[in-house]
Design an enzyme around this catalytic site. Structure first.
Site, mmCIF file in Angstrom:
data_model
loop_
_atom_site.group_PDB
_atom_site.id
_atom_site.type_symbol
_atom_site.label_atom_id
_atom_site.label_comp_id
_atom_site.label_asym_id
_atom_site.label_seq_id
_atom_site.Cartn_x
_atom_site.Cartn_y
_atom_site.Cartn_z
ATOM 1 N N HIS A 146 -0.747 -1.874 -3.986
ATOM 2 C CA HIS A 146 -2.262 -1.620 -3.385
ATOM 3 C C HIS A 146 -2.546 -0.328 -3.197
ATOM 4 C CE1 HIS A 146 -5.521 -2.739 -0.653
ATOM 5 N NE2 HIS A 146 -5.327 -1.774 0.099
ATOM 6 N N MET B 34 -12.417 2.818 -1.333
ATOM 7 C CA MET B 34 -13.123 2.966 -0.092
ATOM 8 C C MET B 34 -13.945 4.530 -0.165
ATOM 9 S SD MET B 34 -10.147 2.302 2.369
ATOM 10 C CE MET B 34 -8.773 2.343 1.093
ATOM 11 N N HIS C 285 -8.008 -0.386 -4.110
ATOM 12 C CA HIS C 285 -9.062 -0.739 -3.081
ATOM 13 C C HIS C 285 -9.771 0.719 -2.945
ATOM 14 C CE1 HIS C 285 -9.353 -1.160 1.548
ATOM 15 N NE2 HIS C 285 -10.560 -1.342 1.136
ATOM 16 N N MET D 48 -9.866 6.883 -1.325
ATOM 17 C CA MET D 48 -10.638 7.505 -0.480
ATOM 18 C C MET D 48 -11.561 8.730 -0.768
ATOM 19 S SD MET D 48 -8.369 6.875 2.964
ATOM 20 C CE MET D 48 -7.393 5.356 3.248
ATOM 21 N N ASP E 275 -4.947 2.698 -2.351
ATOM 22 C CA ASP E 275 -6.338 3.014 -1.538
ATOM 23 C C ASP E 275 -7.093 4.252 -1.943
ATOM 24 O OD1 ASP E 275 -6.125 0.915 0.340
ATOM 25 O OD2 ASP E 275 -4.052 1.824 1.105
ATOM 26 N N SER F 61 0.912 -1.398 0.014
ATOM 27 C CA SER F 61 -0.081 -0.255 0.092
ATOM 28 C C SER F 61 0.877 1.163 0.135
ATOM 29 C CB SER F 61 -0.844 -0.121 1.224
ATOM 30 O OG SER F 61 -1.419 1.443 1.394
ATOM 31 N N MET G 103 -10.452 -6.824 6.028
ATOM 32 C CA MET G 103 -9.868 -5.600 6.790
ATOM 33 C C MET G 103 -9.613 -5.789 8.169
ATOM 34 S SD MET G 103 -10.811 -2.015 4.741
ATOM 35 C CE MET G 103 -8.984 -1.520 5.673
ATOM 36 N N ASP H 183 -5.857 -6.758 5.013
ATOM 37 C CA ASP H 183 -5.501 -5.365 4.712
ATOM 38 C C ASP H 183 -5.788 -4.576 6.206
ATOM 39 O OD1 ASP H 183 -4.865 -2.922 3.814
ATOM 40 O OD2 ASP H 183 -6.670 -2.243 2.804
HETATM 41 C C1 DX5 Z 1 -6.642 1.483 5.381
HETATM 42 C C2 DX5 Z 1 -6.144 0.886 4.041
HETATM 43 C C3 DX5 Z 1 -4.637 0.208 4.167
HETATM 44 C C4 DX5 Z 1 -3.835 0.529 4.896
HETATM 45 C C5 DX5 Z 1 -2.567 -0.265 4.980
HETATM 46 O O1 DX5 Z 1 -7.729 2.207 5.355
HETATM 47 O O2 DX5 Z 1 -7.053 0.321 3.391
HETATM 48 O O3 DX5 Z 1 -4.407 -0.410 2.807
HETATM 49 O O4 DX5 Z 1 -3.422 1.919 4.666
HETATM 50 O O5 DX5 Z 1 -1.589 0.215 5.696
HETATM 51 P P1 DX5 Z 1 -1.137 -0.312 7.089
HETATM 52 O O6 DX5 Z 1 -0.281 -1.234 6.554
HETATM 53 O O7 DX5 Z 1 -0.232 0.993 7.671
HETATM 54 O O8 DX5 Z 1 -2.351 -0.424 8.004
HETATM 55 ZN ZN ZN Z 2 -6.432 -0.815 1.505
#
Ligand code: DX5
Ligand code: ZN
Length: 249
Positions: A36, A71, A69, A40, A38, A11, A140, A181
């Site tokens: 990965h 969100m 991913h 948001m 993320d 990530s 998660m 994750d």
């Molecule tokens: C959280 C994310 C994860 C996260 C992973 O919302 O989906 O992918 O950032 O980072 P660590 O390993 O720091 O939890």
């Molecule tokens: Zn994630």
């Protein structure tokens, strides 16, 4: 004998956001199998990160799989853009308040892997209606929204039974992958391997100052593989390893 080789998807949420190409390459060159991403929207989670335009620009750094991913509250609205950005797999949350099936079908129709993610408090049964339509289950182990949170062991207990969703599918499709994750590091990798997680999402632990990313990834994979051998891999009931399923690691 079949072997189980745990994969790492890095990530980049906590990488240097002003130079994501450089840090993404650092991770891939250090042995990360996938990236990965993320996404948001400040609505589904209380944080805003980056979107499809950034992913599209990053796509040129290499051929390794990109896992998005999402969100976000409205994955359907932006799906064309994520497909167009070159994501190899696209995972969104089963908790979204919009129809899920058409979006999964769209991802598959585009030739990408479709995934559903579960917040820590959401039971696996929420995925039952979609078991024929998904290639990835993302368990998660932190509340989505931020990197650097502590691993939730209770939520990790869903990893092993998540594999059952891929068994005996009417479609006859081969098994999918279970990703874990949130909070994955040296301390939690063994447990994830013990539950036969195929892909560990690893974020903040790699981006701390002074960390040798290659060594950290190597260690996390080794701990997870050892966990697998001592855990799920021991049981006859264990899920088939990738090699048993005729896939290459
Ligand atoms: C959280 C994310 C994860 C996260 C992973 O919302 O989906 O992918 O950032 O980072 P660590 O390993 O720091 O939890
Ligand atoms: Zn994630």
């Amino acid at each position: 004998m079949a072997t189980h080789k745990t994969l790492v998807s890095t990530s980049i949420l906590d990488a240097d956001l002003s130079d994501l190409a450089r840090d993404s390459l650092r991770a891939l060159n250090a042995g990360s199998d996938r990236l990965h991403l993320d996404v948001m929207d400040g609505h589904f989670v209380p944080n805003i990160s980056f979107g499809p335009a950034v992913i599209k620009r990053l796509r040129r750094i290499g051929k390794q799989p990109f896992d998005a991913h999402l969100m976000i509250s409205e994955p359907s609205r932006y799906m064309d853009q994520f497909i167009n950005a070159g994501c190899d797999s696209i995972t969104f949350h089963v908790e979204v308040e919009e129809p899920i099936e058409p979006t999964l079908l769209k991802i598959r129709k585009a030739g990408r892997q479709a995934g559903l993610a579960l917040k820590p408090g959401t039971p696996l049964s929420a995925l039952e209606p979609y078991r024929e339509l998904i290639d990835i289950v993302m368990v998660m182990t932190v509340e989505p929204g931020f990197g650097g949170q502590s691993f939730m062991r209770d939520a990790a207990a869903k990893i092993l039974p998540a594999h059952d969703l891929f068994r005996d599918r009417d479609s006859g499709l081969p098994g999918g992958q279970v990703h874990v994750d949130g909070g994955v590091n040296r301390q939690s990798a063994g447990l994830c391997g013990g539950f036969a997680a195929e892909v560990l999402v690893v974020g903040s632990t790699l981006w701390k100052k002074g960390v040798d990313i290659a060594e950290e990834i190597r260690l996390i994979k080794a701990l997870a593989d050892e966990g697998y051998r001592n855990g799920a891999g021991r049981s006859k009931q264990a899920i088939p390893s990738r090699t048993d399923r005729g896939e290459t690691a």
